[in-house]
Write an enzyme that holds these catalytic residues in place. Structure first.
Site, PDB file in Angstrom:
ATOM      1  N   HIS A   1       0.738  -1.175  -0.137  1.00  0.00           N
ATOM      2  CA  HIS A   1      -0.101   0.079  -0.007  1.00  0.00           C
ATOM      3  C   HIS A   1       0.951   1.194   0.049  1.00  0.00           C
ATOM      4  O   HIS A   1       1.963   1.099   0.700  1.00  0.00           O
ATOM      5  CB  HIS A   1      -0.728  -0.056   1.162  1.00  0.00           C
ATOM      6  CG  HIS A   1      -2.002   0.980   0.990  1.00  0.00           C
ATOM      7  ND1 HIS A   1      -1.682   2.474   1.567  1.00  0.00           N
ATOM      8  CD2 HIS A   1      -3.223   0.953   0.800  1.00  0.00           C
ATOM      9  CE1 HIS A   1      -2.692   3.158   1.245  1.00  0.00           C
ATOM     10  NE2 HIS A   1      -3.667   2.529   0.829  1.00  0.00           N
TER      11      HIS A   1
ATOM     12  N   GLU B   1      -3.761   1.722  -7.403  1.00  0.00           N
ATOM     13  CA  GLU B   1      -4.175   2.672  -6.532  1.00  0.00           C
ATOM     14  C   GLU B   1      -3.437   3.847  -6.960  1.00  0.00           C
ATOM     15  O   GLU B   1      -2.299   3.980  -6.340  1.00  0.00           O
ATOM     16  CB  GLU B   1      -3.986   2.365  -5.187  1.00  0.00           C
ATOM     17  CG  GLU B   1      -5.005   1.127  -4.620  1.00  0.00           C
ATOM     18  CD  GLU B   1      -5.401   1.546  -3.381  1.00  0.00           C
ATOM     19  OE1 GLU B   1      -6.788   1.379  -2.977  1.00  0.00           O
ATOM     20  OE2 GLU B   1      -4.452   1.446  -2.346  1.00  0.00           O
TER      21      GLU B   1
HETATM   22  P1  PGA Z   1      -9.398   5.960  -0.098  1.00  0.00           P
HETATM   23  O1  PGA Z   1      -8.413   4.941   0.130  1.00  0.00           O
HETATM   24  O2  PGA Z   1     -10.696   5.201  -0.610  1.00  0.00           O
HETATM   25  O3  PGA Z   1      -9.835   6.594   1.243  1.00  0.00           O
HETATM   26  O4  PGA Z   1      -9.155   6.770  -1.402  1.00  0.00           O
HETATM   27  C1  PGA Z   1      -7.914   3.831  -0.605  1.00  0.00           C
HETATM   28  C2  PGA Z   1      -6.787   3.009  -0.047  1.00  0.00           C
HETATM   29  O5  PGA Z   1      -5.808   3.856   0.566  1.00  0.00           O
HETATM   30  O6  PGA Z   1      -6.554   1.891  -0.201  1.00  0.00           O
END
Ligand code: PGA
Length: 258
Positions: free
Chosen positions: A95, A167
Site C-alpha cells: 500500500h 491505486e
Molecule cells: P481511499 O483509500 O478510498 O480513502 O481513497 C484507498 C486506499 O488507501 O486503499
C-alpha cells in the site's frame, strides 16, 4: 472471475467499534455468488472479528493490513503472516502508505508477496504512481516496475492466487489535494497491468488474475469504476469506515457485476 469488495480501515476503529461495524455488516448483507467481501481492520481486532464471523459461518473475509515477511524469529514488535494463518484470508501488501510513510522498498514488498503465498494467504498487491510520477509521464513505467518487482518470486501457477490493486497515489482520499481518477485514465492503467501480466505469464494466466481499483471510491462513483473493462473489484479506504457507505458499494457491485 469473482468480484472483490475490500474495505481497508487503516489505523481506525477500536476493537469494540470494529465489532459493532462487523455485526451490522453481517446482518445487512446477503451472500451473493461470485462476490467476495473482505475488511481489513487493525491487527488487534482480527481475532475477535474472526470469532464473530466463524460463529455464524459467514463468508465475509478478513484481510491484514501489514506483516513481516519472515515466518518467525527475533524480530521484536513484528507479526508474521504465518502467525496470521487461520485469522485472515487476504493480506494487503505494498500500500502506498507503507511505501511512502514507512519506506517499504520493492524488495520488502516482493518478500511479503512470497511470504503470503508460502503461507496460503492471498496477497493484494497495491501498485500505483504518485502525483509527481504522473506529471513526468512515468505512470506506465512505474506500474510495470512495481508489478514486475512485486511478482518477481511468483511463478505462473501462484500468480493466479495474487490480486493486484491499482491505486494511483494522488487519488487516495487521505492525501492532500486528492482528486478523483477519471474512469478513462483508470482503464488505461488497468490495460497496462493486464498487458504486463500477459508479457510475464502469457495471456491464459494473465486472464485469471483479479485486478481491483482503489482511490476515493464512494457509493456515487463505485458503479463507474466497477464497469471499467478488466476491473474485478474495489479497494476502499475512507468510504469503508462508514458501514452504510460500504454496504451501498456492495449493493452496487451486486447490481453491476451480478
Ligand atoms: P481511499 O483509500 O478510498 O480513502 O481513497 C484507498 C486506499 O488507501 O486503499
Amino acid at each position: 472471475m469473482k468480484t472483490y469488495i475490500v474495505g481497508n480501515w487503516k489505523m481506525n476503529l477500536t476493537i469494540g467499534e470494529s465489532s459493532i461495524y462487523l455485526q451490522k455488516l453481517l446482518k445487512r448483507i446477503k451472500p451473493a455468488k461470485g462476490l467476495e467481501i473482505a475488511v481489513a481492520p487493525s491487527v488487534i481486532a482480527l481475532q475477535p472479528l474472526r470469532m464473530q464471523i466463524d460463529k455464524i459461518k459467514s463468508k465475509v473475509k478478513l484481510a491484514v493490513q501489514n506483516f513481516y515477511h519472515r515466518d518467525y524469529g527475533a524480530y521484536t514488535g513484528e507479526v508474521s503472516i504465518m502467525q496470521l494463518r487461520g485469522l485472515v484470508d487476504y493480506a494487503i501488501i505494498g500500500h502506498s502508505e507503507r511505501r511512502y510513510l514507512f519506506n517499504e522498498t520493492n524488495k520488502d514488498i516482493r518478500q511479503k508477496v512470497a511470504a503470503a503465498i508460502r503461507n496460503g494467504i492471498t496477497p493484494i498487491l497495491c501498485i500505483g504512481e504518485t502525483e509527481n510520477e504522473k506529471s513526468f509521464g512515468e505512470t506506465v513505467d512505474v506500474i510495470k516496475d512495481q508489478l514486475n518487482s512485486g511478482l518477481s518470486e511468483i511463478d505462473a501457477e501462484d500468480v493466479k492466487k495474487v490480486i493486484i490493486a491499482y491505486e494511483p497515489v494522488w487519488a487516495i482520499s487521505s492525501n492532500k489535494g486528492a482528486r478523483l481518477a477519471a474512469p478513462d485514465d483508470v482503464a488505461e492503467s488497468i490495460n497496462t497491468i493486464r498487458e504486463e501480466l500477459k508479457a510475464i505469464y502469457g495471456s491464459a494466466v494473465a486472464e485469471e488474475v483479479a485486478v481491483l481499483y482503489g482511490g476515493s471510491v464512494n457509493p456515487n462513483n463505485a458503479g463507474a469504476y466497477l464497469t471499467i473493462p478488466g476491473v474485478n473489484g474495489l479497494l476502499i479506504g475512507g468510504s469503508s469506515l462508514i458501514s452504510d457507505h460500504f454496504i451501498d458499494i456492495i449493493e452496487t457491485a451486486k447490481r453491476v457485476k451480478g
